[in-house]
Design a protein around this motif. Sequence first.
Motif, PDB file in Angstrom:
ATOM      1  N   TYR A   1      10.497  67.797   9.033  1.00 48.11           N
ATOM      2  CA  TYR A   1      10.834  67.108  10.255  1.00 48.11           C
ATOM      3  C   TYR A   1      10.741  68.064  11.433  1.00 48.11           C
ATOM      4  N   THR A   2      10.120  67.620  12.502  1.00 51.05           N
ATOM      5  CA  THR A   2      10.069  68.426  13.722  1.00 51.05           C
ATOM      6  C   THR A   2      11.037  67.807  14.721  1.00 51.05           C
ATOM      7  N   PRO A   3      12.101  68.545  15.075  1.00 45.49           N
ATOM      8  CA  PRO A   3      13.074  67.968  15.996  1.00 45.49           C
ATOM      9  C   PRO A   3      12.393  67.571  17.314  1.00 45.49           C
TER      10      PRO A   3
ATOM     11  N   LEU B   1      26.358  70.100  14.265  1.00 43.58           N
ATOM     12  CA  LEU B   1      25.909  68.997  15.111  1.00 43.58           C
ATOM     13  C   LEU B   1      26.513  69.196  16.505  1.00 43.58           C
ATOM     14  N   LYS B   2      25.638  69.335  17.492  1.00 36.93           N
ATOM     15  CA  LYS B   2      26.124  69.640  18.846  1.00 36.93           C
ATOM     16  C   LYS B   2      26.926  68.487  19.447  1.00 36.93           C
TER      17      LYS B   2
ATOM     18  N   VAL C   1      21.900  72.309  14.988  1.00 38.21           N
ATOM     19  CA  VAL C   1      22.273  73.690  15.307  1.00 38.21           C
ATOM     20  C   VAL C   1      21.498  74.592  14.342  1.00 38.21           C
ATOM     21  N   GLU C   2      20.792  75.564  14.906  1.00 40.85           N
ATOM     22  CA  GLU C   2      19.973  76.464  14.088  1.00 40.85           C
ATOM     23  C   GLU C   2      20.836  77.448  13.309  1.00 40.85           C
ATOM     24  N   GLU C   3      20.329  77.861  12.169  1.00 38.47           N
ATOM     25  CA  GLU C   3      21.027  78.814  11.300  1.00 38.47           C
ATOM     26  C   GLU C   3      21.386  80.090  12.072  1.00 38.47           C
ATOM     27  N   GLN C   4      20.409  80.609  12.831  1.00 39.31           N
ATOM     28  CA  GLN C   4      20.597  81.861  13.560  1.00 39.31           C
ATOM     29  C   GLN C   4      21.754  81.772  14.558  1.00 39.31           C
ATOM     30  N   SER C   5      21.803  80.673  15.292  1.00 37.90           N
ATOM     31  CA  SER C   5      22.842  80.567  16.315  1.00 37.90           C
ATOM     32  C   SER C   5      24.220  80.414  15.669  1.00 37.90           C
TER      33      SER C   5
ATOM     34  N   TYR D   1      23.829  75.261   4.278  1.00 43.34           N
ATOM     35  CA  TYR D   1      23.877  74.022   5.050  1.00 43.34           C
ATOM     36  C   TYR D   1      24.479  72.946   4.149  1.00 43.34           C
ATOM     37  N   VAL D   2      25.596  72.355   4.598  1.00 36.95           N
ATOM     38  CA  VAL D   2      26.291  71.378   3.747  1.00 36.95           C
ATOM     39  C   VAL D   2      26.591  70.089   4.508  1.00 36.95           C
TER      40      VAL D   2
END
Length: 344
Positions: A54-56, A200-201, A237-241, A282-283
């Motif tokens: 999936y591409t956001p 989730l922002k 939300v990206e893993e890095q952030s 990621y859960v």
Amino acid sequence: MSEVKHFKCPSCGAYLEYQPNQQALICPYCANKVDLEAVQPAEQTSVEAKPETYTPGQLKEYHCQSCGAQIVTGDTTAATRCYFCHSPVVLTDRLSGSFKPDWVIPFAIDREQAEQHFSKYLARKRFVDKRVFTREQREMFSGVYYPYWIGEIEGEAALSGDGVRTSSSVQGNYMVTVHRFYHVEREGTLTFRNLFRKALKANDRQLTDGIQPYTLSAMKPFDPAYLSGFLAEMRDVEEQSAAEDMQQEVERYAKPMMMEGVRSENVNGTFSFRPVRTRMRYVLLPAWVLTYQSQGKSYYYLMNAQTGTVCGRLPFNTGKLIGTALAVGAAVAGLLCAGGAFIW
Ligand SMILES: [Zn+2]
Ligand SMILES: [Zn+2]
């Protein structure tokens, strides 16, 4: 490969839904019970070596395989129901590649139990305006999987510097003050586990924080079948952030931990914490959610669908409030979160 997955009943062809009390997929029409493992082999054959990812931000239409209607989704929807025929659908491309959750805690509390608890909760709240809870609003009660990052951070900490410990005592006519000087050198590895971040922002953090914690020992390897019949949000939300955010958080804990047992009152010098290993998972975690509008304000009731812990903000009946001396206390308690776990 289709990005829309339905879990079909092998005996009548209707769509299966995950039932928490049976921990299996159940057919709502013929009551057939199907184990998760049983639906998997057939499903996996349709998933080829190249998973579509999936591409956001990419606009894409999904269609219900049962009736052909377009599936109405938000940017982060990963599981929902067809608005037209009500079939449960799972959008598998939004759960693949880097968006594939590692773990899931399945629903343990079913809709009926959640609704019963909500009725009891409401009955205990004397000042709540019960007129706002119409039948339709209760039907809006949804089972939702929310995305989280769970992190484990291992780091090397070092503390070096000088400190003083001062004590005074009266001896005869004298006040004796003793200064003890210390030189502190400490090094060690610190590991922080089960760090939580909402992934989730859009979702109000305070809201979902109110129903923590979840019992992580009940986590299962992710399987899209657990989502059938529920709503699910995918992460934005990206893993890095999330990892950087957690690293900053543990830095604040690291210094007091390294100071433990040091005899001086403070240490002037240097302190460092360097993360050497960060492991992120990621859960998806389950909640029962009811949100509603009343006189232009939004209210909510949220339940941890594993433990039963609730958190909510309910509309108060001002007519009732005026008639009682407890009015102020009740109004102040506008944000009601039952801290402890609720026992059935
Ligand atoms: Zn069936
Ligand atoms: Zn449909």
